[in-house]
Design an enzyme around this catalytic site. Structure first.
Site, mmCIF file in Angstrom:
data_model
loop_
_atom_site.group_PDB
_atom_site.id
_atom_site.type_symbol
_atom_site.label_atom_id
_atom_site.label_comp_id
_atom_site.label_asym_id
_atom_site.label_seq_id
_atom_site.Cartn_x
_atom_site.Cartn_y
_atom_site.Cartn_z
ATOM 1 N N THR A 198 11.602 -7.205 -11.728
ATOM 2 C CA THR A 198 11.049 -8.550 -11.888
ATOM 3 C C THR A 198 9.967 -8.780 -10.844
ATOM 4 O O THR A 198 10.157 -8.488 -9.671
ATOM 5 C CB THR A 198 12.175 -9.601 -11.751
ATOM 6 O OG1 THR A 198 13.177 -9.288 -12.717
ATOM 7 C CG2 THR A 198 11.655 -11.016 -11.973
ATOM 8 N N GLY A 210 0.812 -1.209 0.000
ATOM 9 C CA GLY A 210 0.000 0.000 0.000
ATOM 10 C C GLY A 210 0.852 1.269 0.000
ATOM 11 O O GLY A 210 0.510 2.258 -0.636
ATOM 12 N N THR A 211 1.963 1.232 0.718
ATOM 13 C CA THR A 211 2.815 2.423 0.808
ATOM 14 C C THR A 211 3.331 2.812 -0.573
ATOM 15 O O THR A 211 3.254 3.979 -0.985
ATOM 16 C CB THR A 211 3.995 2.155 1.766
ATOM 17 O OG1 THR A 211 3.458 1.843 3.050
ATOM 18 C CG2 THR A 211 4.919 3.352 1.868
ATOM 19 N N HIS A 234 -1.572 -7.790 2.584
ATOM 20 C CA HIS A 234 -1.455 -8.347 3.946
ATOM 21 C C HIS A 234 -2.590 -7.929 4.879
ATOM 22 O O HIS A 234 -2.657 -8.393 6.022
ATOM 23 C CB HIS A 234 -0.080 -8.034 4.564
ATOM 24 C CG HIS A 234 0.138 -6.623 4.992
ATOM 25 N ND1 HIS A 234 0.062 -6.238 6.311
ATOM 26 C CD2 HIS A 234 0.455 -5.513 4.296
ATOM 27 C CE1 HIS A 234 0.343 -4.947 6.391
ATOM 28 N NE2 HIS A 234 0.582 -4.483 5.177
ATOM 29 N N CYS A 264 1.934 2.157 12.806
ATOM 30 C CA CYS A 264 3.099 2.885 12.304
ATOM 31 C C CYS A 264 3.543 3.965 13.284
ATOM 32 O O CYS A 264 4.702 4.306 13.356
ATOM 33 C CB CYS A 264 2.774 3.515 10.962
ATOM 34 S SG CYS A 264 2.052 2.337 9.847
ATOM 35 N N GLN A 273 -7.646 -0.508 3.667
ATOM 36 C CA GLN A 273 -8.403 -1.103 4.785
ATOM 37 C C GLN A 273 -9.798 -1.566 4.379
ATOM 38 O O GLN A 273 -10.413 -2.361 5.082
ATOM 39 C CB GLN A 273 -8.508 -0.108 5.950
ATOM 40 C CG GLN A 273 -7.200 0.176 6.658
ATOM 41 C CD GLN A 273 -6.646 -1.023 7.436
ATOM 42 O OE1 GLN A 273 -7.341 -2.014 7.693
ATOM 43 N NE2 GLN A 273 -5.388 -0.938 7.817
HETATM 44 C C1 PLP Z 1 -4.955 2.939 5.102
HETATM 45 C C2 PLP Z 1 -3.599 2.355 4.850
HETATM 46 N N1 PLP Z 1 -2.903 2.755 3.782
HETATM 47 C C3 PLP Z 1 -1.688 2.255 3.510
HETATM 48 C C4 PLP Z 1 -1.073 1.342 4.339
HETATM 49 C C5 PLP Z 1 0.287 0.831 4.020
HETATM 50 O O1 PLP Z 1 0.205 -0.449 3.431
HETATM 51 P P1 PLP Z 1 1.485 -1.405 3.402
HETATM 52 O O2 PLP Z 1 1.716 -1.880 4.795
HETATM 53 O O3 PLP Z 1 1.088 -2.505 2.459
HETATM 54 O O4 PLP Z 1 2.627 -0.605 2.849
HETATM 55 C C6 PLP Z 1 -1.766 0.895 5.479
HETATM 56 C C7 PLP Z 1 -1.140 -0.058 6.426
HETATM 57 O O5 PLP Z 1 -1.311 0.030 7.616
HETATM 58 C C8 PLP Z 1 -3.060 1.417 5.733
HETATM 59 O O6 PLP Z 1 -3.759 1.044 6.814
#
Ligand code: PLP
Length: 372
Positions: free
Chosen positions: A235, A70-71, A199, A322, A177
């Site tokens: 890759t 997600g990041t 995940h 986080c 989420q």
């Molecule tokens: C709303 C939201 N966006 C993005 C992320 C980041 O995702 P990732 O852990 O796959 O980088 C999270 C993870 O906690 C999240 O809750």
């Protein structure tokens, strides 16, 4: 057995997902870009998973770009829309995850005009303020989350889309989420770009996706090979992609069952919390994810309470994972106008498909001991 009540932080990998991944760790090891049979076997795995993940949200498989999670997807959306473009305004919700917030703030350092989108005390978009903000001048991108990781608050992103489009901007929706917890439609969300992460829905870590409409003028962050239509060189992480695909397929298949299960646990938890006068439940009146409850217990710091609960066998989160360990109050709650002391006391419980009613009962018993 300790009870894991922190599924918004991450979920255990479903054993059926592990079974789907194993052949790709032991077997087809070709590079999906290779033309020979080894490469083609790997490519088949990548493309099947692409279709499985796209189906979860009714998107076209070719709209999906694999990322490391997600990041990265959030960074690709925001920076990929802005890098090398004439400067303009970047808007993001004041309760967004740091993966949006920090990406937007980095654009500010590059000279972009970056503005927060105000939230109400329920954690919902402040519509009069947002309407005025969109009308105030051209927008390059607005980023709003489908559901909040801390409070579980669900945003009406479809209502935001025409406002953003009328200002000439693209709408990015972080659905990390929401996916696997709510029915999700790429088209109905109003998003031009949408973020997913494996995940959070019982898939492996380190794999995610950005779903992008063909007409969006996105630039890559990673330059390299021509993978992912040139938008994400490198890759492909074959076993993880296959795992994400399997997890997405199961999430869609079992959505109703999983929702009913966690919803019942949430109702049980919140009924118990309402009986404790020292508890304040956040965003209680807003539409929320069926698995998420965030609250504060008067007189407690969230992290101290978290450690006490951990010792008693209950794994919860204080604010977002986080921010844990920082001792800082949750920016989400501050954006909702919660005072600093109360915000520092926040605890989040997020249920998953493996939790039981007995665990909720045990949790409430322990918590009531702390609240007296
Ligand atoms: C709303 C939201 N966006 C993005 C992320 C980041 O995702 P990732 O852990 O796959 O980088 C999270 C993870 O906690 C999240 O809750």
């Amino acid at each position: 057995m300790p009870a894991y009540l922190d599924h918004n932080a991450t979920t255990p990998v479903d054993p059926r997902v592990v079974d789907a991944m194993l052949p790709y760790l032991k077997g087809p090891y070709g590079n999906p870009s290779s033309l020979h049979r080894f490469g083609r076997a790997a490519r088949d795995g990548v493309e099947r998973a692409r279709a499985q993940v796209a189906t979860l949200l009714g998107a076209q498989p070719q709209q999906l770009i694999w990322t490391s999670g997600g990041t990265e997807a959030n960074n690709l959306a925001l920076k990929g829309l802005c890098t090398g473009k004439p400067q303009g305004r970047v808007l993001y919700g004041a309760t967004e995850h740091p993966a949006v917030m920090e990406a937007a703030e980095s654009l500010k350092r590059d000279g972009w005009l970056v503005e927060k989108i105000a939230m109400t005390s329920d954690g919902l978009i402040d519509w009069p303020a947002f309407t005025a903000q969109c009308a105030a001048g051209p927008v390059r991108v607005a980023s709003l989350m489908a559901a909040n990781n801390e409070t579980g608050v669900i945003q009406d992103t479809a209502r935001a889309a025409p406002l953003v489009h009328a200002a000439g901007g693209w709408l990015h929706v972080d659905a990390t989420q929401a996916a696997g917890k709510l029915p999700l439609s790429f088209v109905e969300s109003g998003a031009d770009l949408l973020t997913l992460s494996s995940h959070k829905l019982y898939g492996p870590k380190g794999i995610g996706a950005l779903v992008v409409k063909a007409e969006v003028d996105l630039s890559p962050l990673l330059h390299g090979g021509a993978q992912e239509r040139g938008l994400r060189g490198g890759t492909e992480n074959l076993p993880a992609i296959v795992g994400f695909g399997a997890a997405a397929e199961l999430a869609l298949l079992e959505l109703d069952e999983r929702t009913a299960h966690v919803q019942a646990l949430q109702a049980q938890l919140e009924a118990g919390l309402r009986e404790m006068p020292a508890v304040r439940l956040f965003a209680a009146a807003a539409p929320r994810l069926p698995n998420t409850s965030q609250f504060a217990l008067a007189g407690w710091e969230g992290e101290a309470l978290l450690m006490h609960l951990d010792r008693k066998g209950f794994a919860v989160s204080s604010g977002s994972a986080c921010a844990s360990g920082s001792g800082e109050p949750s920016h989400v709650l501050l954006a909702m106008g919660v005072d600093e002391t109360t915000a520092k006391g926040a605890i989040r419980v997020s249920f998953g498909k493996g939790n039981t009613s007995d665990e909720v009962k045990g949790f409430l018993t322990v918590l009531s001991g702390f609240s007296s």
